[in-house]
Design a protein around this motif. Structure first.
Motif, PDB file in Angstrom:
ATOM      1  N   VAL A 209      52.165  34.140  38.952  1.00 38.00           N
ATOM      2  CA  VAL A 209      51.843  34.312  37.536  1.00 38.00           C
ATOM      3  C   VAL A 209      52.815  35.289  36.887  1.00 38.00           C
ATOM      4  O   VAL A 209      53.295  35.071  35.760  1.00 38.00           O
ATOM      5  N   THR A 210      53.149  36.354  37.587  1.00 41.22           N
ATOM      6  CA  THR A 210      54.085  37.347  37.056  1.00 41.22           C
ATOM      7  C   THR A 210      55.458  36.738  36.821  1.00 41.22           C
ATOM      8  O   THR A 210      56.096  36.987  35.781  1.00 41.22           O
ATOM      9  N   ARG A 211      55.925  35.919  37.769  1.00 43.79           N
ATOM     10  CA  ARG A 211      57.213  35.237  37.601  1.00 43.79           C
ATOM     11  C   ARG A 211      57.219  34.404  36.325  1.00 43.79           C
ATOM     12  O   ARG A 211      58.178  34.424  35.550  1.00 43.79           O
ATOM     13  N   ARG A 228      48.451  35.170  26.624  1.00 41.22           N
ATOM     14  CA  ARG A 228      48.661  34.644  27.981  1.00 41.22           C
ATOM     15  C   ARG A 228      48.470  35.744  29.027  1.00 41.22           C
ATOM     16  O   ARG A 228      47.894  35.516  30.094  1.00 41.22           O
ATOM     17  N   GLU A 229      48.993  36.927  28.732  1.00 45.67           N
ATOM     18  CA  GLU A 229      48.820  38.045  29.664  1.00 45.67           C
ATOM     19  C   GLU A 229      47.340  38.366  29.878  1.00 45.67           C
ATOM     20  O   GLU A 229      46.905  38.601  31.011  1.00 45.67           O
ATOM     21  N   ALA A 230      46.584  38.384  28.776  1.00 44.94           N
ATOM     22  CA  ALA A 230      45.163  38.737  28.878  1.00 44.94           C
ATOM     23  C   ALA A 230      44.403  37.718  29.724  1.00 44.94           C
ATOM     24  O   ALA A 230      43.602  38.091  30.593  1.00 44.94           O
ATOM     25  N   ARG A 231      44.660  36.434  29.496  1.00 46.78           N
ATOM     26  CA  ARG A 231      43.973  35.399  30.267  1.00 46.78           C
ATOM     27  C   ARG A 231      44.372  35.460  31.740  1.00 46.78           C
ATOM     28  O   ARG A 231      43.536  35.296  32.636  1.00 46.78           O
ATOM     29  N   THR A 235      41.909  36.231  35.057  1.00 44.15           N
ATOM     30  CA  THR A 235      41.842  35.302  36.192  1.00 44.15           C
ATOM     31  C   THR A 235      42.192  36.022  37.488  1.00 44.15           C
ATOM     32  O   THR A 235      41.522  35.845  38.513  1.00 44.15           O
ATOM     33  N   ALA A 236      43.258  36.838  37.453  1.00 45.19           N
ATOM     34  CA  ALA A 236      43.675  37.552  38.656  1.00 45.19           C
ATOM     35  C   ALA A 236      42.611  38.541  39.109  1.00 45.19           C
ATOM     36  O   ALA A 236      42.338  38.682  40.312  1.00 45.19           O
ATOM     37  N   ALA A 237      41.971  39.232  38.162  1.00 45.55           N
ATOM     38  CA  ALA A 237      40.987  40.259  38.514  1.00 45.55           C
ATOM     39  C   ALA A 237      39.763  39.664  39.194  1.00 45.55           C
ATOM     40  O   ALA A 237      39.119  40.323  40.026  1.00 45.55           O
ATOM     41  N   THR A 238      39.428  38.421  38.854  1.00 42.05           N
ATOM     42  CA  THR A 238      38.234  37.787  39.432  1.00 42.05           C
ATOM     43  C   THR A 238      38.557  36.948  40.663  1.00 42.05           C
ATOM     44  O   THR A 238      37.663  36.323  41.233  1.00 42.05           O
ATOM     45  N   SER A 239      39.829  36.933  41.080  1.00 39.57           N
ATOM     46  CA  SER A 239      40.232  36.146  42.245  1.00 39.57           C
ATOM     47  C   SER A 239      40.013  36.929  43.533  1.00 39.57           C
ATOM     48  O   SER A 239      39.756  38.144  43.522  1.00 39.57           O
ATOM     49  N   ALA A 240      40.134  36.232  44.655  1.00 43.06           N
ATOM     50  CA  ALA A 240      40.023  36.893  45.952  1.00 43.06           C
ATOM     51  C   ALA A 240      41.128  37.926  46.130  1.00 43.06           C
ATOM     52  O   ALA A 240      40.906  38.993  46.720  1.00 43.06           O
TER      53      ALA A 240
END
Length: 264
Positions: A209-211, A228-231, A235-240
């Motif tokens: 995602v960062t790339r 886009r950054e916020a979304r 998503t990343a914060a709620t991932s494993a």
């Protein structure tokens, strides 16, 4: 095979240009080999890619000997086939999550610059040099060179390199942003492997995602990009990966990011 591809059980892909006796010049076979390697990385549970070239030079560009054997319509069709395969390989490497490390030595010219510039981390050995070369033989650039160079070095420097074809030593390439950093030739392989391994251990989805955020940020207005950054962050914060990263930080231990499900 002109391109070697090996993907370890722990997700590190090693892509090797194997035409060292020809300066790893890109012919049709190598272009197709790079596409095959990129697709293999996309299908597999790849967490990082290490791109290297055998021999004295990383890649001297297109195989002019192969091209010179053709003319007219046959040459045009051949070059389209080469660039179609090469460019699709670049697209695939850009869209997968796994970041790429390139280890560059010796001469880097033409499409070799595109390959080196496409990597997320590009290490160059002292003594390496970069030459655009295209207009020197009456060709125009390919391999994303006119996309990467202006973004890395700025449009004025890009035009300087592309129009004059002057030789750029590794140290200058580092100063203008074409490569990440330079290392002693005897340390290049180990430093590139160490860097790739560190990325392999990272949060692959977050790295991917960062790339993409960095790439789109260069061509996007600020407002939509902030959305886009916020979304992406949510998503990343709620991932494993996000859960493990925070737990490791609070627990004062190294994170052990989970592996992604392989794509089939």
């Amino acid at each position: 095979m002109s391109v070697g591809i090996g993907i370890s059980d722990d997700g590190l892909a090693h892509v090797t240009l194997r035409r060292g006796d020809a300066g790893n010049a890109i012919n049709l076979e190598m272009a197709q080999g790079l596409l095959d390697a990129a697709l293999a990385c996309e299908r597999a549970d790849t967490r990082a890619v290490l791109l290297t070239g055998e021999g004295k030079s990383f890649c001297v560009g297109g195989d002019l000997r192969e091209f010179s054997e053709l003319s007219g319509e046959a040459l045009e069709k051949h070059l389209i086939a080469v660039t179609d395969a090469l460019h699709e390989a670049l697209r695939v490497f850009a869209r997968i999550d796994a970041p790429m490390v390139a280890a560059v030595q010796g001469a880097v010219a033409g499409a070799g610059i595109g390959l080196a510039a496409s990597a997320d981390v590009t290490l160059a050995a002292h003594g390496a040099s970069f030459t655009a070369a295209y207009t020197g033989i009456g060709y125009s650039p390919d391999a994303g060179v006119t996309w990467f160079l202006p973004r890395l070095a700025g449009p004025k420097r890009a035009l300087d390199l592309l129009l004059t074809n002057r030789r750029v030593p590794a140290e200058e390439a580092s100063r203008i942003g074409l490569v990440t950093r330079t290392v002693a030739p005897e340390l290049l392989a180990d430093e590139a492997a160490r860097t790739a391994e560190a990325l392999r251990r990272g949060p692959t989805a977050a790295l991917g995602v960062t790339r993409r955020l960095v790439a789109t940020g260069l061509i996007s207005d600020l407002g939509p990009h902030l959305d886009r950054e916020a979304r992406a962050l949510a998503t990343a914060a709620t991932s494993a990966e996000g859960g493990e990263g925070v737990a490791a930080f609070l627990g004062k231990r190294p994170p052990e990011f989970p592996r992604a499900v392989p794509k089939r």
